[in-house]
Design a protein around this motif. Structure first.
Motif, PDB file in Angstrom:
ATOM      1  N   ASN A 172      95.287  68.978 -63.820  1.00  0.00           N
ATOM      2  CA  ASN A 172      93.713  69.665 -63.463  1.00  0.00           C
ATOM      3  C   ASN A 172      92.649  69.293 -62.767  1.00  0.00           C
ATOM      4  O   ASN A 172      91.407  69.387 -62.120  1.00  0.00           O
ATOM      5  N   GLN A 173      92.909  68.304 -63.887  1.00  0.00           N
ATOM      6  CA  GLN A 173      91.866  67.231 -63.860  1.00  0.00           C
ATOM      7  C   GLN A 173      91.186  66.951 -62.754  1.00  0.00           C
ATOM      8  O   GLN A 173      90.209  66.089 -62.726  1.00  0.00           O
ATOM      9  N   GLN A 174      92.477  66.057 -62.529  1.00  0.00           N
ATOM     10  CA  GLN A 174      92.035  65.080 -61.123  1.00  0.00           C
ATOM     11  C   GLN A 174      92.025  66.174 -59.997  1.00  0.00           C
ATOM     12  O   GLN A 174      90.971  65.638 -59.095  1.00  0.00           O
ATOM     13  N   ILE A 175      92.481  67.675 -60.591  1.00  0.00           N
ATOM     14  CA  ILE A 175      91.571  67.660 -58.364  1.00  0.00           C
ATOM     15  C   ILE A 175      90.309  68.448 -59.114  1.00  0.00           C
ATOM     16  O   ILE A 175      89.819  68.607 -58.122  1.00  0.00           O
ATOM     17  N   SER A 176      89.923  68.601 -60.059  1.00  0.00           N
ATOM     18  CA  SER A 176      88.657  68.735 -60.079  1.00  0.00           C
ATOM     19  C   SER A 176      87.634  67.589 -59.996  1.00  0.00           C
ATOM     20  O   SER A 176      86.563  67.692 -59.058  1.00  0.00           O
ATOM     21  N   GLU A 177      88.203  66.600 -60.298  1.00  0.00           N
ATOM     22  CA  GLU A 177      86.901  65.480 -60.303  1.00  0.00           C
ATOM     23  C   GLU A 177      87.693  64.709 -58.381  1.00  0.00           C
ATOM     24  O   GLU A 177      86.208  64.941 -58.140  1.00  0.00           O
ATOM     25  N   ILE A 178      88.379  65.221 -57.984  1.00  0.00           N
ATOM     26  CA  ILE A 178      88.714  64.567 -56.846  1.00  0.00           C
ATOM     27  C   ILE A 178      87.837  66.221 -55.271  1.00  0.00           C
ATOM     28  O   ILE A 178      87.196  65.669 -54.386  1.00  0.00           O
ATOM     29  N   ILE A 179      87.866  66.478 -56.214  1.00  0.00           N
ATOM     30  CA  ILE A 179      86.607  68.030 -55.377  1.00  0.00           C
ATOM     31  C   ILE A 179      85.329  67.807 -55.200  1.00  0.00           C
ATOM     32  O   ILE A 179      84.748  67.970 -54.253  1.00  0.00           O
ATOM     33  N   ARG A 208     104.539  66.091 -55.123  1.00  0.00           N
ATOM     34  CA  ARG A 208     103.725  65.004 -55.899  1.00  0.00           C
ATOM     35  C   ARG A 208     103.940  66.216 -57.255  1.00  0.00           C
ATOM     36  O   ARG A 208     102.601  66.441 -56.697  1.00  0.00           O
ATOM     37  N   PRO A 209     103.839  67.030 -58.355  1.00  0.00           N
ATOM     38  CA  PRO A 209     104.197  67.657 -58.728  1.00  0.00           C
ATOM     39  C   PRO A 209     102.744  68.024 -60.050  1.00  0.00           C
ATOM     40  O   PRO A 209     103.106  68.383 -60.600  1.00  0.00           O
ATOM     41  N   PHE A 210     102.717  66.636 -60.423  1.00  0.00           N
ATOM     42  CA  PHE A 210     102.665  65.728 -61.524  1.00  0.00           C
ATOM     43  C   PHE A 210     101.293  66.003 -61.686  1.00  0.00           C
ATOM     44  O   PHE A 210     100.123  65.002 -62.423  1.00  0.00           O
ATOM     45  N   VAL A 211     100.391  66.154 -60.565  1.00  0.00           N
ATOM     46  CA  VAL A 211      98.678  65.542 -60.736  1.00  0.00           C
ATOM     47  C   VAL A 211      98.201  66.977 -61.294  1.00  0.00           C
ATOM     48  O   VAL A 211      98.320  67.929 -61.409  1.00  0.00           O
ATOM     49  N   MET A 229      89.589  56.936 -55.085  1.00  0.00           N
ATOM     50  CA  MET A 229      89.116  56.908 -56.586  1.00  0.00           C
ATOM     51  C   MET A 229      90.413  57.535 -57.680  1.00  0.00           C
ATOM     52  O   MET A 229      92.230  57.135 -57.035  1.00  0.00           O
ATOM     53  N   SER A 230      90.327  56.633 -58.803  1.00  0.00           N
ATOM     54  CA  SER A 230      91.790  56.332 -59.372  1.00  0.00           C
ATOM     55  C   SER A 230      92.677  57.126 -60.032  1.00  0.00           C
ATOM     56  O   SER A 230      92.514  58.515 -60.356  1.00  0.00           O
ATOM     57  N   GLY A 231      94.169  57.115 -59.905  1.00  0.00           N
ATOM     58  CA  GLY A 231      94.756  58.598 -59.859  1.00  0.00           C
ATOM     59  C   GLY A 231      95.518  58.579 -60.921  1.00  0.00           C
ATOM     60  O   GLY A 231      95.054  57.571 -61.775  1.00  0.00           O
ATOM     61  N   SER A 232      96.829  58.187 -61.306  1.00  0.00           N
ATOM     62  CA  SER A 232      97.229  57.965 -62.449  1.00  0.00           C
ATOM     63  C   SER A 232      98.640  57.433 -61.804  1.00  0.00           C
ATOM     64  O   SER A 232      99.470  58.311 -60.750  1.00  0.00           O
ATOM     65  N   TYR A 233      99.651  56.605 -62.971  1.00  0.00           N
ATOM     66  CA  TYR A 233     100.769  56.164 -62.223  1.00  0.00           C
ATOM     67  C   TYR A 233     102.124  57.583 -62.682  1.00  0.00           C
ATOM     68  O   TYR A 233     102.819  56.988 -61.862  1.00  0.00           O
ATOM     69  N   GLU A 234     101.557  58.385 -63.278  1.00  0.00           N
ATOM     70  CA  GLU A 234     102.289  59.669 -63.440  1.00  0.00           C
ATOM     71  C   GLU A 234     102.024  60.522 -61.895  1.00  0.00           C
ATOM     72  O   GLU A 234     103.110  61.269 -62.099  1.00  0.00           O
ATOM     73  N   ASN A 235     101.540  60.042 -61.460  1.00  0.00           N
ATOM     74  CA  ASN A 235     101.241  60.749 -59.630  1.00  0.00           C
ATOM     75  C   ASN A 235     102.444  60.780 -58.629  1.00  0.00           C
ATOM     76  O   ASN A 235     102.436  60.484 -57.891  1.00  0.00           O
ATOM     77  N   ILE A 236     103.881  60.829 -59.323  1.00  0.00           N
ATOM     78  CA  ILE A 236     104.318  59.835 -58.418  1.00  0.00           C
ATOM     79  C   ILE A 236     105.624  61.073 -57.565  1.00  0.00           C
ATOM     80  O   ILE A 236     105.165  62.548 -57.207  1.00  0.00           O
ATOM     81  N   LEU A 276     108.076  72.314 -55.976  1.00  0.00           N
ATOM     82  CA  LEU A 276     107.860  72.869 -55.336  1.00  0.00           C
ATOM     83  C   LEU A 276     107.819  74.065 -55.889  1.00  0.00           C
ATOM     84  O   LEU A 276     105.434  74.391 -55.742  1.00  0.00           O
ATOM     85  N   ALA A 277     107.257  74.987 -57.181  1.00  0.00           N
ATOM     86  CA  ALA A 277     107.030  75.323 -57.966  1.00  0.00           C
ATOM     87  C   ALA A 277     106.069  75.420 -58.966  1.00  0.00           C
ATOM     88  O   ALA A 277     104.603  75.550 -58.973  1.00  0.00           O
ATOM     89  N   HIS A 278     106.070  73.767 -59.024  1.00  0.00           N
ATOM     90  CA  HIS A 278     104.890  73.331 -60.293  1.00  0.00           C
ATOM     91  C   HIS A 278     103.681  72.621 -59.128  1.00  0.00           C
ATOM     92  O   HIS A 278     102.944  72.892 -59.732  1.00  0.00           O
ATOM     93  N   THR A 279     104.157  72.837 -58.049  1.00  0.00           N
ATOM     94  CA  THR A 279     103.186  72.355 -57.436  1.00  0.00           C
ATOM     95  C   THR A 279     102.121  73.282 -56.572  1.00  0.00           C
ATOM     96  O   THR A 279     101.247  72.987 -56.981  1.00  0.00           O
ATOM     97  N   VAL A 280     102.797  73.950 -56.328  1.00  0.00           N
ATOM     98  CA  VAL A 280     101.875  75.747 -55.514  1.00  0.00           C
ATOM     99  C   VAL A 280     101.425  76.043 -56.818  1.00  0.00           C
ATOM    100  O   VAL A 280      99.826  76.735 -56.648  1.00  0.00           O
ATOM    101  N   GLU A 281     101.447  75.689 -57.835  1.00  0.00           N
ATOM    102  CA  GLU A 281     101.301  76.840 -59.280  1.00  0.00           C
ATOM    103  C   GLU A 281      99.689  76.154 -59.338  1.00  0.00           C
ATOM    104  O   GLU A 281      99.131  76.512 -59.527  1.00  0.00           O
ATOM    105  N   ARG A 282     100.374  74.488 -59.788  1.00  0.00           N
ATOM    106  CA  ARG A 282      98.773  73.906 -59.481  1.00  0.00           C
ATOM    107  C   ARG A 282      97.779  73.946 -59.105  1.00  0.00           C
ATOM    108  O   ARG A 282      96.830  74.200 -59.476  1.00  0.00           O
TER     109      ARG A 282
END
Length: 231
Positions: free
Chosen positions: A113-120, A108-111, A202-209, A33-39
């Motif tokens: 900053n770059q992906q967030i900026s891109e989708i925005i 999904r705590p592995f998204v 939008m292409s994501g990442s296989y790390e975004n599990i 939870l902390a990883h995700t919310v902080e991101r």
């Protein structure tokens, strides 16, 4: 900022086999939870965050948030019986300042900053955008008796992730109509598609599990280790 985020954290995590919400489990020394919310709460392009929690977890989440530097950027909302109900509650809690919204699973705590900026950036052009990755395996459509009915072309199949991003008024319209007509869907994009609007990939990442089973904790630790090595 005119972009808000709804983080859905109201699930029970039954498949993890725990007596508590899986979001309290630790990865790399910090709860999921902390990883995700902080991101999202510390991202410079995010104006506000609505964290949707269950009544069972509400007191623990309030206590956890109390000492955090980004506490004022996070609003709590109570979830409903199903994920769709929880998202609708989160949308209702967003302020009038928001024009766009990102909907994200807390598990999904592995998204990045770059992906967030891109989708925005993408949602401001396309109004409905989802992160996804091409499916690696061959997929079979199977009937209730276990007989294969079809094998879709793999190149046309994508595994959808979150965040999913929308013009806020569009997503609210989709959820309100679905409520009136008792339409159920497994994600927000399906409701927007049902409304008749195009949804872009939008292409994501296989790390975004998504952390779902105990094995995913091991994979998560490995993702964090690899990221430290790349830094």
């Amino acid at each position: 900022m005119n972009t808000g985020v709804v983080i859905v954290a109201a699930g029970s995590g039954k498949r993890m086999g725990l007596g508590r919400n899986k979001l309290w489990l630790s990865i790399d020394g910090k709860s999921i939870l902390a990883h995700t919310v902080e991101r999202f709460a510390t991202h410079p392009e995010v104006g506000e965050v609505v964290l949707v929690v269950s009544e069972t977890d509400q007191a623990d989440v309030v206590a956890w948030l109390a000492g955090l530097p980004y506490r004022k950027r996070v609003t709590l909302a109570l979830g409903g019986a199903e994920r769709q109900d929880s998202v609708r509650a989160g949308l209702a809690a967003l302020s009038d300042r928001c024009t766009y919204v990102l909907v994200h699973d807390a598990a999904r705590p592995f998204v990045t900053n770059q992906q967030i900026s891109e989708i925005i950036a993408r949602v401001q052009q396309d109004e409905a955008v989802v992160m996804a990755v091409p499916v690696k395996d061959t997929i079979k459509v199977v009937n209730r008796t276990g007989i294969v009915e079809a094998t879709p072309a793999r190149e046309s199949l994508w595994a959808v992730q979150t965040p999913q991003a929308f013009r806020l008024s569009l997503l609210r319209e989709a959820h309100q109509r679905a409520l009136r007509e008792q339409k159920r869907a497994t994600d927000c994009a399906a409701l927007v598609e049902w409304l008749g609007y195009p949804v872009k990939i939008m292409s994501g990442s296989y790390e975004n599990i998504k952390i779902t089973t105990p094995d995913d904790i091991w994979f998560g630790e490995e993702i964090m280790r690899r990221r430290r090595e790349r830094e």
